[in-house]
Write a protein that holds these residues in place. Sequence first.
Motif, PDB file in Angstrom:
ATOM      1  N   LEU A  41     -50.717  69.339  62.093  1.00  0.00           N
ATOM      2  CA  LEU A  41     -50.804  68.635  60.933  1.00  0.00           C
ATOM      3  C   LEU A  41     -49.476  67.897  60.699  1.00  0.00           C
ATOM      4  O   LEU A  41     -48.545  68.500  60.579  1.00  0.00           O
TER       5      LEU A  41
ATOM      6  N   CYS B 221     -50.299  78.306  56.798  1.00  0.00           N
ATOM      7  CA  CYS B 221     -50.386  76.798  56.533  1.00  0.00           C
ATOM      8  C   CYS B 221     -50.951  76.724  55.018  1.00  0.00           C
ATOM      9  O   CYS B 221     -51.781  77.562  54.694  1.00  0.00           O
ATOM     10  N   VAL B 222     -50.405  75.847  54.306  1.00  0.00           N
ATOM     11  CA  VAL B 222     -50.972  75.580  52.680  1.00  0.00           C
ATOM     12  C   VAL B 222     -52.449  75.394  52.699  1.00  0.00           C
ATOM     13  O   VAL B 222     -53.221  75.523  51.736  1.00  0.00           O
ATOM     14  N   THR B 223     -52.852  74.658  53.994  1.00  0.00           N
ATOM     15  CA  THR B 223     -54.316  74.227  53.966  1.00  0.00           C
ATOM     16  C   THR B 223     -55.153  75.536  54.235  1.00  0.00           C
ATOM     17  O   THR B 223     -56.487  75.276  54.587  1.00  0.00           O
TER      18      THR B 223
ATOM     19  N   TRP C  54     -45.323  73.936  55.863  1.00  0.00           N
ATOM     20  CA  TRP C  54     -44.925  72.508  55.549  1.00  0.00           C
ATOM     21  C   TRP C  54     -43.547  72.694  55.448  1.00  0.00           C
ATOM     22  O   TRP C  54     -42.601  71.677  55.836  1.00  0.00           O
TER      23      TRP C  54
END
Length: 200
Positions: free
Chosen positions: A31, A77-79, A160
């Motif tokens: 990402l 991951c924030v996703t 991130w």
Amino acid sequence: MINDNFFGRRKNTPTRPVPPGQYLEDGFPVLSAGPTPRVDINTWDFSIEIAGETIGTWSWDSLNSLEQTDIHTDIHCVTKWSKQDTNWRGVAIDTLLADAQISPPDGYVMAYCDGGYTTNIPAKDLMDGKGILAHTYENKPLPAEHGGPVRLFIPHLYLWKSAKWIRRLRFMEKDEPGFWEGYGYHMYGDPWLEQRYNGD
Ligand SMILES: Nc1nc2c(c(=O)[nH]1)N[C@H]1C(S)=C(S)[C@@H](COP(=O)(O)O)O[C@H]1N2
Ligand SMILES: [Mo]
């Protein structure tokens, strides 16, 4: 029912609890907000700035000559993907500050990268071995798309915050938003508290 041992351990069986809202990923997604920068190891350096003053600059060779720290950890991951049991090697931020003979400052840190990405972290979240400059992943040089030659790695926060292609840390008294934080991502980003966006 066919039990898991028949096929070996199922890959998506967690080896330890996973933060709320996350699923397990076997691969390692990339990402990046922009293209992967070309970084020349011969001219690469990393510096730390405190109160407008550069207190230390390290070349690739000087970074590698310092004490190395290994981290075995899960990443989040924030996703919403998490990956378990990853192995990283690099240099602890503590080690860099000690090398510069600086006692750990309070406050916050802004990370600056090749390509212009930034992210903010409380200073204490980088101390006591919690933050490293990672150059090795699974015993191999960190691939460029994952931030090689050197990325910040802070596994207790959403990924991130682990700034790829890092070049500089700037200590600051007051917190300031970095790139994604300016678009509404959380200023801290604790995966266990699901601090994805501002207000979570
Ligand atoms: N320099 C830089 N660092 C970055 C990013 C970026 O776009 N540029 N993306 C961040 C985001 S949003 C995530 S989720 C992780 C992804 O790391 P990975 O590509 O190694 O999975 O890197 C973080 N660090
Ligand atoms: Mo992300």
